[in-house]
Design a protein around this motif. Sequence first.
Motif, PDB file in Angstrom:
ATOM      1  N   ASP A   1       0.974  -1.192  -0.042  1.00 29.90           N
ATOM      2  CA  ASP A   1       0.071  -0.200   0.004  1.00 29.90           C
ATOM      3  C   ASP A   1       0.823   1.247   0.122  1.00 29.90           C
ATOM      4  OD1 ASP A   1      -1.959   1.759   0.207  1.00 29.90           O
ATOM      5  OD2 ASP A   1      -2.654   1.162   2.470  1.00 29.90           O
ATOM      6  N   GLY A   2       1.589   1.445  -1.151  1.00 30.28           N
ATOM      7  CA  GLY A   2       2.496   2.727  -1.325  1.00 30.28           C
ATOM      8  C   GLY A   2       3.691   2.342  -0.722  1.00 30.28           C
ATOM      9  N   SER A   3       3.933   1.210  -0.334  1.00 32.13           N
ATOM     10  CA  SER A   3       5.364   0.756   0.284  1.00 32.13           C
ATOM     11  C   SER A   3       6.118   1.099  -1.266  1.00 32.13           C
ATOM     12  CB  SER A   3       5.543  -0.549   0.691  1.00 32.13           C
ATOM     13  OG  SER A   3       4.840  -1.520  -0.136  1.00 32.13           O
ATOM     14  N   ASP A   4       7.231   1.784  -1.045  1.00 33.53           N
ATOM     15  CA  ASP A   4       7.872   2.158  -2.283  1.00 33.53           C
ATOM     16  C   ASP A   4       8.526   1.319  -2.956  1.00 33.53           C
ATOM     17  OD1 ASP A   4       8.762   4.459  -4.036  1.00 33.53           O
ATOM     18  OD2 ASP A   4      10.593   4.403  -3.298  1.00 33.53           O
ATOM     19  N   GLN A   5       9.397   0.400  -2.438  1.00 32.70           N
ATOM     20  CA  GLN A   5      10.372  -0.641  -3.239  1.00 32.70           C
ATOM     21  C   GLN A   5      10.919  -1.782  -2.496  1.00 32.70           C
ATOM     22  OE1 GLN A   5      14.587   0.870  -3.267  1.00 32.70           O
ATOM     23  NE2 GLN A   5      14.018   2.459  -1.855  1.00 32.70           N
ATOM     24  N   ARG A   6      11.303  -2.754  -3.030  1.00 30.60           N
ATOM     25  CA  ARG A   6      11.796  -3.969  -2.693  1.00 30.60           C
ATOM     26  C   ARG A   6      10.450  -4.757  -2.151  1.00 30.60           C
ATOM     27  NH1 ARG A   6      17.316  -2.815   1.175  1.00 30.60           N
ATOM     28  NH2 ARG A   6      18.486  -1.900  -0.576  1.00 30.60           N
ATOM     29  N   ASN A   7       9.795  -5.165  -3.107  1.00 34.21           N
ATOM     30  CA  ASN A   7       8.411  -5.811  -2.975  1.00 34.21           C
ATOM     31  C   ASN A   7       8.224  -7.082  -3.523  1.00 34.21           C
ATOM     32  OD1 ASN A   7       7.278  -3.596  -1.329  1.00 34.21           O
ATOM     33  ND2 ASN A   7       7.335  -2.385  -3.249  1.00 34.21           N
ATOM     34  N   PRO A   8       9.210  -8.041  -3.468  1.00 31.10           N
ATOM     35  CA  PRO A   8      10.421  -8.083  -2.532  1.00 31.10           C
ATOM     36  C   PRO A   8      11.593  -7.716  -3.786  1.00 31.10           C
ATOM     37  CG  PRO A   8       9.956 -10.416  -3.464  1.00 31.10           C
ATOM     38  CD  PRO A   8       8.923  -9.392  -3.905  1.00 31.10           C
ATOM     39  N   ARG A   9      12.833  -7.409  -3.179  1.00 34.94           N
ATOM     40  CA  ARG A   9      14.253  -7.469  -3.955  1.00 34.94           C
ATOM     41  C   ARG A   9      14.930  -8.616  -3.577  1.00 34.94           C
ATOM     42  NH1 ARG A   9      19.366  -7.179  -5.522  1.00 34.94           N
ATOM     43  NH2 ARG A   9      20.326  -5.201  -5.696  1.00 34.94           N
ATOM     44  N   VAL A  10      15.288  -9.521  -4.739  1.00 35.37           N
ATOM     45  CA  VAL A  10      15.591 -10.785  -4.437  1.00 35.37           C
ATOM     46  C   VAL A  10      17.172 -11.035  -4.998  1.00 35.37           C
ATOM     47  CG1 VAL A  10      15.124 -13.300  -4.659  1.00 35.37           C
ATOM     48  CG2 VAL A  10      13.426 -11.508  -4.662  1.00 35.37           C
ATOM     49  N   ARG A  11      17.897 -11.793  -4.116  1.00 32.83           N
ATOM     50  CA  ARG A  11      19.327 -12.152  -4.592  1.00 32.83           C
ATOM     51  C   ARG A  11      19.476 -13.529  -4.313  1.00 32.83           C
ATOM     52  NH1 ARG A  11      20.791  -7.393  -1.499  1.00 32.83           N
ATOM     53  NH2 ARG A  11      21.899  -5.841  -2.819  1.00 32.83           N
ATOM     54  N   PHE A  12      20.109 -14.382  -5.373  1.00 35.00           N
ATOM     55  CA  PHE A  12      20.558 -15.773  -5.040  1.00 35.00           C
ATOM     56  C   PHE A  12      19.616 -16.787  -4.936  1.00 35.00           C
ATOM     57  CE2 PHE A  12      24.442 -13.144  -3.529  1.00 35.00           C
ATOM     58  CZ  PHE A  12      25.078 -13.446  -4.566  1.00 35.00           C
ATOM     59  N   SER A  13      18.348 -16.601  -4.826  1.00 35.49           N
ATOM     60  CA  SER A  13      17.363 -17.605  -4.388  1.00 35.49           C
ATOM     61  C   SER A  13      16.966 -18.440  -5.434  1.00 35.49           C
ATOM     62  CB  SER A  13      15.897 -17.043  -3.775  1.00 35.49           C
ATOM     63  OG  SER A  13      15.065 -17.886  -3.758  1.00 35.49           O
ATOM     64  N   PRO A  14      16.925 -19.910  -5.462  1.00 35.35           N
ATOM     65  CA  PRO A  14      16.420 -20.598  -6.615  1.00 35.35           C
ATOM     66  C   PRO A  14      14.974 -20.416  -7.074  1.00 35.35           C
ATOM     67  CG  PRO A  14      16.610 -21.936  -4.647  1.00 35.35           C
ATOM     68  CD  PRO A  14      17.466 -20.362  -4.267  1.00 35.35           C
ATOM     69  N   LEU A  15      14.436 -20.027  -5.825  1.00 35.47           N
ATOM     70  CA  LEU A  15      12.732 -19.730  -6.235  1.00 35.47           C
ATOM     71  C   LEU A  15      12.420 -18.994  -5.104  1.00 35.47           C
ATOM     72  CD1 LEU A  15      10.250 -20.378  -7.788  1.00 35.47           C
ATOM     73  CD2 LEU A  15       9.925 -22.343  -6.498  1.00 35.47           C
TER      74      LEU A  15
END
Length: 339
Positions: A227-241
């Motif tokens: 709800d208007g949360s600006d960024q990283r919704n999510p921001r993902v590194r290295f995960s296979p899934l």
Amino acid sequence: MPRATVLRPAIAAVLVAAGLTAVTPAAPAMAADTAPIGFAAVNALGQNGTTGGAGGPTVTATTTAQFLDYIARPGPYVIQITGSITLPTGNSDGMHNVTSDKTIIGVGANARLVGGGLNIGVPVDDDVTSPPANAVHNVIIRNVHITGATDDLINVQMYSHHVWIDHSTFSNGDDGAIDIKRGSDYITVSWNHFFDHDKTLLVGHDDDNAAQDRGRLRVTYHHNFFDGSDQRNPRVRFSPLVHVYNNYYDDNSYGIASTMDSGVWAEGNYFYSVNNPGRVDFSGDLGRMFQRDNILVACNHAIEVRGTVTDPRTYYPYTAGPASTVPTVVPAGAGVGKI
């Protein structure tokens, strides 16, 4: 304050001017899940699903001292929160450790943790590159509004696994709302409301942390209200899934970012006024993204797709609802006071 509009006033005005009736579809009745759906339900790492404090005593915390005592105790506990509890900053920058086999659940619609955050994980050690025997596991957090932390609202780290964060509200933290990193695994984040927050959901510590993170960090996000949360919704590194389905995105700079060869499966989400709904060309090495059945309205870019991603049904069963119902169903059911 949180915003929970179902039909945009401007859209309604256009329909009325045209002599049409603006009909908002009724939200289907949604019973709260009694157990997690997604990665927190998987039998892995010696833990069959996520049961939290089931089998242990039920206690009620109304003061800071009581709450901090209960979350630090060994063994299973169901910890009920009544009213508002202030978490001190002290020597921990406001982060307070939760031990294994705990359920933290608010009573009613007014349970709050204010001024600090929860840490699920043993102390950071860069030299540990496989799950330690004492990794924190089997933790449930439900029906709590966590706000005003001086660091993260919730931090999951150091190979913690089987964590379910559900039907809670997150706002106004200084860093992440829910950070999942340093080898943590088998986690579900469902039916939460995020507002008045910038960097919402981080998966993976940083671009140089492959030794701990690569091949882990399996997370399911479903029915969350960004709800208007600006960024990283999510921001993902290295995960296979990372599985992202049936979430409602409303007025965000970007929705999902997949980097460092992560695999993200995005389906049945609704994006309204999101500049970049899904990105694989973001920062660091490219990620991978599969998308289907998403709806984009007033967005500036399409969802970027790249590579192949493992079908989540390889791990667990689930049912994704139609994206068209998400703007009604999710705000009506997400956040504190809805179970």
